[in-house]
Design an enzyme around this catalytic site. Structure first.
Site, PDB file in Angstrom:
ATOM      1  N   THR A   1       0.862  -1.188   0.000  1.00  0.00           N
ATOM      2  CA  THR A   1       0.000   0.000   0.000  1.00  0.00           C
ATOM      3  C   THR A   1       0.894   1.232   0.000  1.00  0.00           C
ATOM      4  O   THR A   1       2.071   1.151   0.352  1.00  0.00           O
ATOM      5  CB  THR A   1      -0.838   0.096   1.287  1.00  0.00           C
ATOM      6  OG1 THR A   1       0.055   0.213   2.405  1.00  0.00           O
ATOM      7  CG2 THR A   1      -1.745  -1.095   1.454  1.00  0.00           C
ATOM      8  N   ASP A   2       0.341   2.365  -0.343  1.00  0.00           N
ATOM      9  CA  ASP A   2       1.058   3.602  -0.080  1.00  0.00           C
ATOM     10  C   ASP A   2       1.070   3.799   1.449  1.00  0.00           C
ATOM     11  O   ASP A   2       0.341   3.121   2.183  1.00  0.00           O
ATOM     12  CB  ASP A   2       0.396   4.788  -0.797  1.00  0.00           C
ATOM     13  CG  ASP A   2       1.390   5.948  -0.975  1.00  0.00           C
ATOM     14  OD1 ASP A   2       2.355   6.032  -0.194  1.00  0.00           O
ATOM     15  OD2 ASP A   2       1.190   6.768  -1.885  1.00  0.00           O
ATOM     16  N   ALA A   3       1.912   4.727   1.908  1.00  0.00           N
ATOM     17  CA  ALA A   3       2.128   4.855   3.351  1.00  0.00           C
ATOM     18  C   ALA A   3       0.827   5.067   4.119  1.00  0.00           C
ATOM     19  O   ALA A   3       0.087   6.021   3.856  1.00  0.00           O
ATOM     20  CB  ALA A   3       3.081   6.013   3.613  1.00  0.00           C
TER      21      ALA A   3
END
Ligand code: NOJ
Length: 784
Positions: A311-313
């Site tokens: 996932t993105d952060a």
């Protein structure tokens, strides 16, 4: 001993420099694979990797399995409290690694720190599974390349491949195994700050750059020495953020998604990318980290992607914030069921740990959990981390000192520059006649801004400013005076990166009024004024969207005052957006983007004619922000006669410079277009040939471009679409016959009418030329 990685880098470097001089044109050659490295150990077979991962999986507890699905930000010796909950107690990430609750870290870039943390995993955790270190190696690690948008402006995939190969070598030597790059989001709205990280507005150029960067980062296979895993991002559609506002939702039709936004991802997957990062925002209402259609159906089933998805952060924890889960636990369940394998997080209690209970409750199947874990273990096996978990800090020091790296950066900066104006052939400056140059502007001596965004303090990059580059080039031959004129403009809202990872380097203090006057006086006294204006490096990148496209701060005033001296003015633009000059018209304009570590020497070479600009715009240069979003490949409307006058309150509704545009210090002509077949059957190919001549007096490089238009079909098709391009060097007076082959893949598209890919029987227009305004025309037909 011969270093296979260095040997390969030199091959790439030579290929980049030689693409220019290659005889006979094979446009496809620009996208050709670099030769595999010699002396490189063969990669283990897929079956061997899987068997080893499965054997390890068999020994793991459920808690150890979910730990592999967690990636933490790590800065310093203790990561501290979770940023999503500032009141939480400091979290001891080292202890979590020892407990096997963390499988991967990001932001660790010091080889000694990598070794310290790796030792905890390898010596203190029960199963001794090494950590995977990820990092944003976006356009360089120690040696900084031009920003990705600039590399796209070279229209030379070898530039991007060679640049990212250098970045990979330096990062790997520091202990970084994987990069969150390339960013392959198509962008048609330059207000969006992240435009700097992609390849612009076009899917064909975007796909070529995506594949080239994956090859550069990864080499010929995942785990190749001196290379790292590539993680194309942000899957998918992020570049169409509503209003150009970062993180805002995206509403995209399936047709736009399939025909425009997904092709660069597909190209990256076909090039073997080992990872994909899901985006933050909702795509048509569904947050990307919970979008099972995107991750499971398109990416895995349709495209056959075999790597892991991160996932993105904070992407999992943001699902409840985005209204797509009622709790962190539900978010983790939704994400893994949608196809996410690894959750990138700020340190704290990871929601992924709750997946142990989710399996018990049967909301996540054991198979889904095991599959995700296997993908992560396989990545670690392929990267050789079980055999070689540690790095040698001395080898890192030697790696970043390799002079070949600076050469790659310099070549890339030279090949990325785009010449937008050159009235009266002002450029290149005539070294014999130019006795004095006034170098003016807040970015003329700011190596920090020259590097561009996504450059971290960790690896301590340095750069050479344009002032330093020009001084070194001119020596005492030309009187070079300098004034910043105005201070580096500041953002109204600070970026959350400011002061943390990209602290600005302030110019020496000066009195604003007298420095402005001094700059104008220097211009008036000199033979020529070179202004370096644009946007500071924190004005592009993540969380760096703008509402307007003017020059920030007092730069416009400075530009106008210098033009008013009557002296010839060269404007060197440093930015990653089309800048609205509001009617100011300097005689020459050279867009150098953020040119990286070697920006100074490269710009000096370009200004003095030791390098010839050959880049082309990777986006349409709109007149002002109010024209965004815009792309050259719009649909024909019922009112084509009004295409240039869509707005009544401006003289023109067409961009200031078209997509694909760029001048050279020489000139080129296109002639004698021939289409190999008037009519082809569906599925067949045809050749389009033409003569390209260098009609000027200097050697130069041209990016020949081929556009098509399908006249009728199941769906309306854009007024024109780029299908082929090739950058090539021609001697003065040289003519070359160029041939592009159009295949069925180039002629099909995704239609909402049939909800699938179609190749229509239709008449087609074809054009070749040096921009999207190409006017040497031909036609052909696909028979029913
Ligand atoms: C958020 C950004 O959107 C992404 O591109 C980046 O890789 C991560 N942060 C990690 O820094």
């Amino acid at each position: 001993m011969k270093n296979p990685h260095r040997a390969r880098l030199r091959v790439l470097l030579m290929a980049t420099c030689l693409a220019a001089g290659a005889g006979g044109v094979a446009p496809g050659a620009l996208a050709a694979k670099a030769p595999p490295a010699r002396n490189t150990p063969a990669p283990p077979s897929d079956a061997a990797v899987e068997a080893r991962a499965r054997a390890l999986l068999g020994q793991m507890t459920q808690a150890e399995k979910v730990g592999q699905l967690v990636q933490f930000f790590y800065s310093g010796t203790n990561a501290g409290a979770t940023t999503s909950d500032a009141s939480a107690k400091p979290y001891d990430a080292d202890a979590a690694i020892a407990r096997g609750e963390v499988g991967s870290l990001l932001l660790v870039t010091d080889p000694n720190e990598v070794n310290r943390l790796q030792r905890i995993a390898v010596e203190n955790s029960r199963l001794k599974i090494p950590l995977l270190f990820g990092f944003d190696v976006i356009h360089g690690f120690h040696t900084i390349m031009p920003v990705p948008l600039a590399m796209a402006a070279s229209w030379d995939p070898k530039v991007a491949e060679a640049g990212q190969a250098v970045a990979a070598a330096e990062a790997r030597a520091a202990g970084v195994n994987w990069t969150f790059a390339p960013m392959v989001d198509i962008t048609r709205d330059p207000r969006w700050g992240r435009i700097v990280e992609g390849a612009g507005e076009d899917p064909v150029l975007g796909a070529a750059m995506a594949a080239a960067q994956v090859r550069g980062f990864q080499g010929s296979y995942i785990g190749a020495p001196g290379h790292i895993i590539a993680g194309p991002k942000h899957f998918a559609g992020y570049g169409a953020a509503t209003g150009g506002r970062d993180y805002d939702e995206v509403e995209l039709s399936d047709s736009q998604l399939h025909n425009v936004y997904l092709p660069p991802f597909k190209a990256a997957v076909d090039a073997g990318a080992g990872n994909i990062m899901s985006a933050y925002m909702q795509l048509n209402g569904v947050p990307a980290a919970a979008n099972g259609w995107l991750l499971n159906e398109v990416l895995r089933k349709e495209w056959g992607f075999k790597g892991f998805v991160v996932t993105d952060a904070g992407g999992v924890l943001s699902l409840p914030r985005q209204g797509a889960a009622a709790s962190p636990e539900e978010a983790a369940t939704r994400a893994i069921n949608a196809g996410v394998d690894l959750s990138m997080e700020f340190p704290g209690k990871s929601p992924m740990l709750s997946l142990v209970d989710a399996v018990k409750a049967d909301t996540v199947s054991q198979d889904t959990l095991d599959t995700a874990v296997l993908r992560l273990l396989e990545a670690k096996i392929r990267m050789g981390l079980f055999e070689n978990p540690y790095v040698d800090p001395k080898a890192y020091a030697a790696q970043i000192a390799d002079p070949a790296h600076a050469q790659v950066a310099r070549t890339a900066a030279e090949r990325s520059a785009v010449l937008l104006e050159n009235e009266g052939g002002l450029l290149p400056l005539n070294a014999a006649k130019t006795k004095s140059i006034a170098l003016i502007g807040p970015f003329a001596d700011s190596w920090h801004d020259t590097l561009g965004p996504w450059v971290f303090t960790g690896p301590k990059p340095t750069g050479v400013s344009i002032l330093e580059g020009l001084k070194a080039k001119l020596g005492t031959k030309v009187a070079l005076s300098y004034s910043p004129g105005v201070p580096v403009p500041e953002r109204i809202h600070k970026s959350f990166f400011d002061g943390k990872v990209n602290p600005p380097v302030p110019l020496p203090a000066f009195d604003a009024k007298s420095e402005f006057d001094k700059a104008v006086a220097l211009a008036a006294e000199s033979d020529v004024a070179v202004l370096v204006l644009g946007e500071a490096q924190n004005m592009a990148g993540e969380s760096a969207s703008r509402e307007g496209l003017g020059l920030p701060g007092r730069q416009q005033e400075l530009l106008e005052a210098v033009i008013a001296t009557g002296k010839p003015v060269v404007l060197v633009l440093m930015s990653a957006r089309p800048i609205d000059l509001k009617g100011a018209r300097p005689a020459a304009v050279l867009d150098v983007w953020y040119p990286g570590s070697q920006g100074g020497p490269a710009v000096a070479d370009l200004l003095m004619g030791d390098a010839v600009p050959g880049g082309k715009l990777p986006y349409s240069w709109i007149n002002s922000a109010s024209e965004a979003p815009y792309s050259y490949d719009f649909m024909p409307s019922h009112a084509p006669w009004g295409a240039a006058t869509r707005y009544w309150d401006t003289a023109t509704s067409t961009p200031r410079y078209p997509f694909g545009y760029g001048l050279s210090y020489t000139t080129f002509a296109y002639a004698n277009l021939a289409v190999s077949k008037d009519t082809i059957a569906k599925g067949a190919s045809l050749d389009v040939s033409f003569d390209l001549t260098n009609t000027g007096k200097r050697k130069g490089e041209e990016v020949a471009q081929l556009y098509i238009h399908q006249r009728a079909g199941t769906s309306s098709r854009p007024v024109r679409q780029l299908k082929k391009f090739a950058r090539m060097a021609l001697a003065p007076g040289e003519t070359r016959r160029v041939t592009f082959t159009l295949t069925a893949d180039d002629l099909r598209y995704w239609s909402a009418a049939t909800r699938g890919w179609v190749e229509d029987a239709s008449a087609f227009d074809v054009w070749v030329g040096g921009s999207s305004k190409a006017d040497l025309a031909g036609e052909f037909t696909i028979a029913p």
